[in-house]
Scaffold this active site. Sequence first.
Site, short mmCIF file in Angstrom:
data_model
loop_
_atom_site.label_atom_id
_atom_site.label_comp_id
_atom_site.label_asym_id
_atom_site.label_seq_id
_atom_site.Cartn_x
_atom_site.Cartn_y
_atom_site.Cartn_z
N HIS A 30 105.94 12.62 108.80
CA HIS A 30 106.38 13.65 109.43
C HIS A 30 105.71 14.95 109.09
CE1 HIS A 30 109.87 15.52 111.91
NE2 HIS A 30 109.37 16.59 111.10
N CYS A 31 104.99 15.35 110.30
CA CYS A 31 104.27 16.61 110.20
C CYS A 31 105.08 17.78 110.85
CB CYS A 31 102.84 16.38 110.97
SG CYS A 31 101.74 17.81 110.87
N PRO A 32 105.48 18.86 109.87
CA PRO A 32 105.89 19.81 110.43
C PRO A 32 105.16 20.90 111.14
CG PRO A 32 106.47 19.99 107.84
CD PRO A 32 105.26 18.76 108.31
#
Lengths: 484, 158
Positions: A193-195
Amino acid sequence: MQQLGVAEPMRECEYSQISTRSSTPMETPYKKRTPKKRKWQAFPGRNKFYCNGRIMMARQTGVFYLTLVLILITSGLFFTFDCPFLSVQLTPAIPVIGGVLFVFVLGTLFRTSFSDPGVLPRATPDEAADLERQIDVANGSSSGYRPPPRTKEVVINGQTVKLKYCFTCKIFRPPRASHCSLCDNCVERFDHHCPWVGNCVGKRNYRFFYMFILSLSFLTIFIFAFVITHVILRSHRQGFLNALKDTPASVLEVVVCFFSVWSIVGLSGFHTYLISSNQTTNEDIKGSWSSKRGKDNYNPYSHGNIFTNCCAALCGPLPPSLIDRRGFVQSDTPLPTPPTNGITMYGSTQSQSHMAAATPLMQSEPVILTDEASLPGRTSLGGPCSGALPLGGQPTPPTSTPNLSCDNGMLPLRNDHSEALHHHHTDGVHHHFLTPEEAPSPPGMLPCGSPLGHSHTIQGFYNPASQDSLHEDSVRGLVKLSSV
Amino acid sequence: MATEFHNLQELRHSASLANKVFLQRDYSEGTTCRFQTKFPSELESRIERPLFEDTVKRLNIYYAEAEKMGGQSYLEGCLACATAYLIFLCMETRYEKVLKKIGGYIQEQNEKIYAPRGLLITDPIERGMRVIEISIYEDRGSSGSCSGSSSTSGSSAR
């Protein structure tokens, strides 16, 4: 002719319409009045949708806007202050190439952020019931406090892979899929999950993500190099300090680019390695296919050579989205209702007779379904479930708390089964790597709560407010990734 | 065609749903889409095994075709990348084309083979490509075994 023959005896028997349609006659006129909902409005995950379902992002998008602002400002300053000088002194190709890179970066960023990463829709109630039945048969119907873990083993190209059961989505996760606790979805070929991109990176948007970081590396290096060139050329004429006074923006650009280059180029290199060996970030972090685990351990998904792996990842067929977010909710399509106050309820409108035939786990559902007057699942939760929740909650032994959290994968505090590793690149590019949580033994059938209450209890501990703060903590408390 | 579809709807709305059988995915060859061809015991009395296996095998072939990585898909991928994926506004991907073909095939199978036997196949795309859902219907006025005979008596009357 044959079809008419089938239809006639059925018509003679006067089938009631109740069986396959929505339950009460009262419901039908109400349903006719409500406008048709689109599926994204009833989506159970924690995603945000924009443009009537066309755009899909994670819930926390603040860091995405930061990324966007950084790119826009740095590029804007470059085109405004440095390009005029450079295009005159050197070549006009510089702003052109810079422009192309800039457009490509933004395009791939938007594509990564706004598209569906490969979310697996949750199981319909019938599927979930069928799976539960199969699991009970496999494990024996006696359930103590700790029934055996719900895993299935599958042999893929010679390697034994364990498929885990996802308690939230009620499915056995396909290989390489993982449940993202931030978005509360199972994602196919889950990378991380890439913020910074404001979304999960999974099967459907991995190539865009890779293109984004690759092009951003080039853009960063490009801007860095040419800003330095600009300052050097100016200082030949005016002296260094005067040059800096004339182009103060260059200083800012150099600073931003300098700090970004290390992390972004490093990340690109890392993902190039992952693509060429056909691994996900998850698998690499866990060392799933590393030879250190065993002599015979190899990656069953790799195509054998680097070229094929790269082609497959970047140019392979792009599967369509499975969640059909702009489709309309059909009244006879069973859909899991979105969580309200942390309680997930399956609002099925399937036939009552079928429900009665289902496993004990779903027995309480017909009771709740008949209470449903209006919106599927939302308002009817008050009665039966509030009774179940406190009852179900209290006798839960403390040992099952890790199991409850593993359902959502939210607590990084779990020690025995926790595999949530956090990596922090040297200069602030965090990627919240969530490895698939192992599914340890689920809490057994709680003695007093109904089986549905059992699933409610799991979800009942899901408190959005505390979860958000926990997530923020986990995003903040990241470990430096030394290898990159 | 129109009358046949009309009767599929009638089947859905006038017969009662007795049971659903789910054919799970077969991951033995990796993550490519494949469904298990194991014949479920609940369908033993309803449909002949070769017909059923044929349908599932056909579906597997179609899905393999959709996900095949060959010259055409690479070309499509490179072209799409070169046009910044804008080309997908005009044309649909090969995967989508094959999915449409699959949808048509399932519809045809339902009309010709499954609906007359009181069964209905749901397109896997509507279930997230996880399962092939086969709904088993039975007549309300008769038990499960009679529904087969009522359809045969109906057809013999014709």
